[in-house]
Design a protein around this motif. Structure first.
Motif, short mmCIF file in Angstrom:
data_model
loop_
_atom_site.label_atom_id
_atom_site.label_comp_id
_atom_site.label_asym_id
_atom_site.label_seq_id
_atom_site.Cartn_x
_atom_site.Cartn_y
_atom_site.Cartn_z
N LEU A 169 39.51 52.58 48.79
CA LEU A 169 40.42 51.66 49.47
C LEU A 169 41.12 50.75 48.48
O LEU A 169 42.29 50.36 48.69
CB LEU A 169 39.65 50.83 50.50
CG LEU A 169 38.99 51.61 51.65
CD1 LEU A 169 38.09 50.69 52.47
CD2 LEU A 169 40.04 52.24 52.55
N GLY A 170 40.44 50.41 47.38
CA GLY A 170 41.02 49.52 46.39
C GLY A 170 42.18 50.14 45.64
O GLY A 170 43.08 49.42 45.17
N ALA B 44 43.25 50.58 37.11
CA ALA B 44 42.99 49.19 37.48
C ALA B 44 41.70 49.10 38.29
O ALA B 44 40.88 48.19 38.07
CB ALA B 44 44.16 48.64 38.29
N VAL B 45 41.49 50.04 39.20
CA VAL B 45 40.27 50.04 40.01
C VAL B 45 39.05 50.36 39.16
O VAL B 45 37.99 49.76 39.33
CB VAL B 45 40.41 51.02 41.19
CG1 VAL B 45 39.07 51.26 41.86
CG2 VAL B 45 41.41 50.49 42.21
N ILE B 46 39.19 51.30 38.24
CA ILE B 46 38.06 51.62 37.35
C ILE B 46 37.66 50.40 36.54
O ILE B 46 36.46 50.08 36.38
CB ILE B 46 38.43 52.80 36.43
CG1 ILE B 46 38.49 54.09 37.23
CG2 ILE B 46 37.41 52.94 35.30
CD1 ILE B 46 38.98 55.28 36.44
N GLY B 47 38.65 49.68 36.01
CA GLY B 47 38.34 48.46 35.26
C GLY B 47 37.66 47.42 36.13
O GLY B 47 36.69 46.77 35.70
N ALA C 107 43.50 44.52 37.66
CA ALA C 107 42.05 44.73 37.47
C ALA C 107 41.30 43.41 37.55
O ALA C 107 40.23 43.32 38.19
CB ALA C 107 41.81 45.41 36.13
N ILE C 108 41.84 42.37 36.93
CA ILE C 108 41.15 41.07 36.90
C ILE C 108 41.03 40.47 38.30
O ILE C 108 39.96 39.98 38.70
CB ILE C 108 41.88 40.10 35.95
CG1 ILE C 108 41.70 40.56 34.51
CG2 ILE C 108 41.35 38.67 36.12
CD1 ILE C 108 42.55 39.79 33.52
N VAL C 109 42.12 40.49 39.08
CA VAL C 109 42.09 39.82 40.38
C VAL C 109 41.19 40.54 41.38
O VAL C 109 40.78 39.94 42.39
CB VAL C 109 43.52 39.69 40.96
CG1 VAL C 109 44.41 38.88 40.05
CG2 VAL C 109 44.13 41.07 41.25
N ASN C 110 40.86 41.81 41.11
CA ASN C 110 40.01 42.56 42.04
C ASN C 110 38.54 42.61 41.62
O ASN C 110 37.72 43.21 42.32
CB ASN C 110 40.54 43.98 42.21
CG ASN C 110 41.81 44.04 43.03
OD1 ASN C 110 41.81 43.69 44.21
ND2 ASN C 110 42.91 44.46 42.43
N ILE C 111 38.22 42.00 40.48
CA ILE C 111 36.81 42.00 40.04
C ILE C 111 35.89 41.35 41.06
O ILE C 111 34.81 41.89 41.35
CB ILE C 111 36.70 41.30 38.67
CG1 ILE C 111 37.26 42.21 37.57
CG2 ILE C 111 35.25 40.93 38.36
CD1 ILE C 111 37.30 41.56 36.19
N PRO C 112 36.23 40.19 41.65
CA PRO C 112 35.29 39.57 42.61
C PRO C 112 34.98 40.44 43.82
O PRO C 112 33.87 40.36 44.36
CB PRO C 112 36.03 38.29 43.04
CG PRO C 112 36.99 38.00 41.94
CD PRO C 112 37.41 39.33 41.42
N GLY D 161 47.40 57.65 52.45
CA GLY D 161 46.43 58.68 52.08
C GLY D 161 45.12 58.10 51.61
O GLY D 161 44.04 58.53 52.03
N PHE D 162 45.19 57.09 50.73
CA PHE D 162 43.95 56.49 50.23
C PHE D 162 43.22 55.72 51.33
O PHE D 162 41.98 55.71 51.37
CB PHE D 162 44.26 55.57 49.05
CG PHE D 162 44.45 56.29 47.76
CD1 PHE D 162 43.36 56.83 47.08
CD2 PHE D 162 45.71 56.46 47.22
CE1 PHE D 162 43.52 57.51 45.89
CE2 PHE D 162 45.89 57.14 46.02
CZ PHE D 162 44.80 57.67 45.36
N ASN D 163 43.95 55.08 52.22
CA ASN D 163 43.30 54.36 53.32
C ASN D 163 42.59 55.31 54.27
O ASN D 163 41.46 55.05 54.71
CB ASN D 163 44.32 53.52 54.08
CG ASN D 163 44.70 52.25 53.35
OD1 ASN D 163 43.93 51.74 52.54
ND2 ASN D 163 45.88 51.73 53.62
#
Length: 297
Positions: A222-223, A105-108, A166-171, A279-281
């Motif tokens: 972080l995403g 999702a983050v890669i997209g 993926a879509i909602v995080n594009i901006p 972990g990711f944070n």
């Protein structure tokens, strides 16, 4: 009378002493204990996800109704759920789903957001206005509500949940890259590249994009944590992974009615989500400290 020869051969430098931006960043990252803790947590869950078929004691679909809601024991380390399925096995396979959704999702989002952000920042004018208004429209909705709406339109499934996240995080990535490009295109080396006749495409690929990677890497790390939480939320609402897939959010949803009778069915999926996101944070904060020049003394 001859002159003595002068040895100009540079002294041998050990490989571990060679300096470079990424090598220096790794050295600084290793000194950050909390960032290394985050990296260790991520590596642990990645290994669990990869090795799940080899080390899982049971199949994640395997049901034993006579053993339903059994407390943790030597035979079932994390206990069993309401269908007698081994919780430890399902947690391991759930790591596969959550990490898969988080990464892709983050890669997209990064690919689409970077492309739109570069177009908006580099070319400006009507293209910048159009893309920026698109970002504003997407940001006008709470991300989880927009993701729910998208999945409701496409249909409940893990793949559609991935698309929605993926879509909602594009901006987020688009605006980040746009701001970086606006600051970079006024630099002197960009002006020099234009002066020697370098095309816009080459300038973007050789100068703009490489110098925009640092904030993308930090935000992307972080995403992933945010994407895992959103995937768990969609799964909890029944809009993500569908039975019998062992997605952590779906496991929480299925077990909430047994929270008093069998709390382990809720505790272990919840802890898995918490530790993975933590972990990711932690790693993202460490990368920000290392890669962001504003964070350096």
């Amino acid at each position: 009378m001859g002159q003595a020869s002068i040895n100009v051969t540079p002294p041998h430098v050990p490989a571990d002493k060679v300096s470079g931006p990424w090598r220096d960043a790794w050295k600084a990252f290793r000194k950050n204990k909390t960032a290394m803790l985050g990296l260790c947590i991520i590596v642990f869950f990645v290994l669990i996800a990869l090795l799940a078929p080899l080390i899982a004691p049971y199949g994640f679909k395997e049901q034993e109704l006579v053993n339903r809601l059994k407390a943790p024991s030597a035979g079932h380390w994390f206990g069993t759920d309401d269908l007698g399925r081994d919780m430890f096995t399902r947690i391991m396979y759930g790591a596969r789903i959550s990490l898969w959704v988080g990464f892709f999702a983050v890669i997209g989002s990064i690919i689409a957001g970077t492309f739109l952000g570069i177009l908006a920042g580099f070319y400006g004018k009507w293209m910048d206005m159009l893309i920026s208004r698109l970002f504003d429209i997407l940001l006008a909705f709470p991300s989880i509500l927009l993701a729910i709406a998208i999945v409701a339109i496409l249909g409940p499934s893990l793949q559609n949940a991935l698309y929605a996240i993926a879509i909602v995080n594009i901006p987020t990535y688009g605006r980040l890259v746009r701001a970086k490009v606006l600051s970079l295109k006024s630099e002197e080396y960009i002006t020099a590249a234009r002066a020697i006749g370098m095309t816009n495409t080459r300038i973007l690929l050789t100068h703009i994009l490489p110098n925009s990677l640092t904030p993308i890497i930090v935000q992307g790390t972080l995403g992933i944590a945010t994407a895992i939480i959103e995937a768990a939320a969609l799964g909890f609402l029944g809009l993500g992974a569908q039975p019998p897939d062992p997605e952590w959010g779906k496991m929480l949803s299925d077990s909430r009615q047994f929270i008093q009778k069998a709390p382990w069915t809720v505790v272990f999926p919840g802890l898995s989500i918490m530790l993975t996101v933590l972990g990711f944070n932690l790693m993202g904060d460490g990368l920000r400290d290392v890669l962001d020049p504003r964070m350096k003394n």
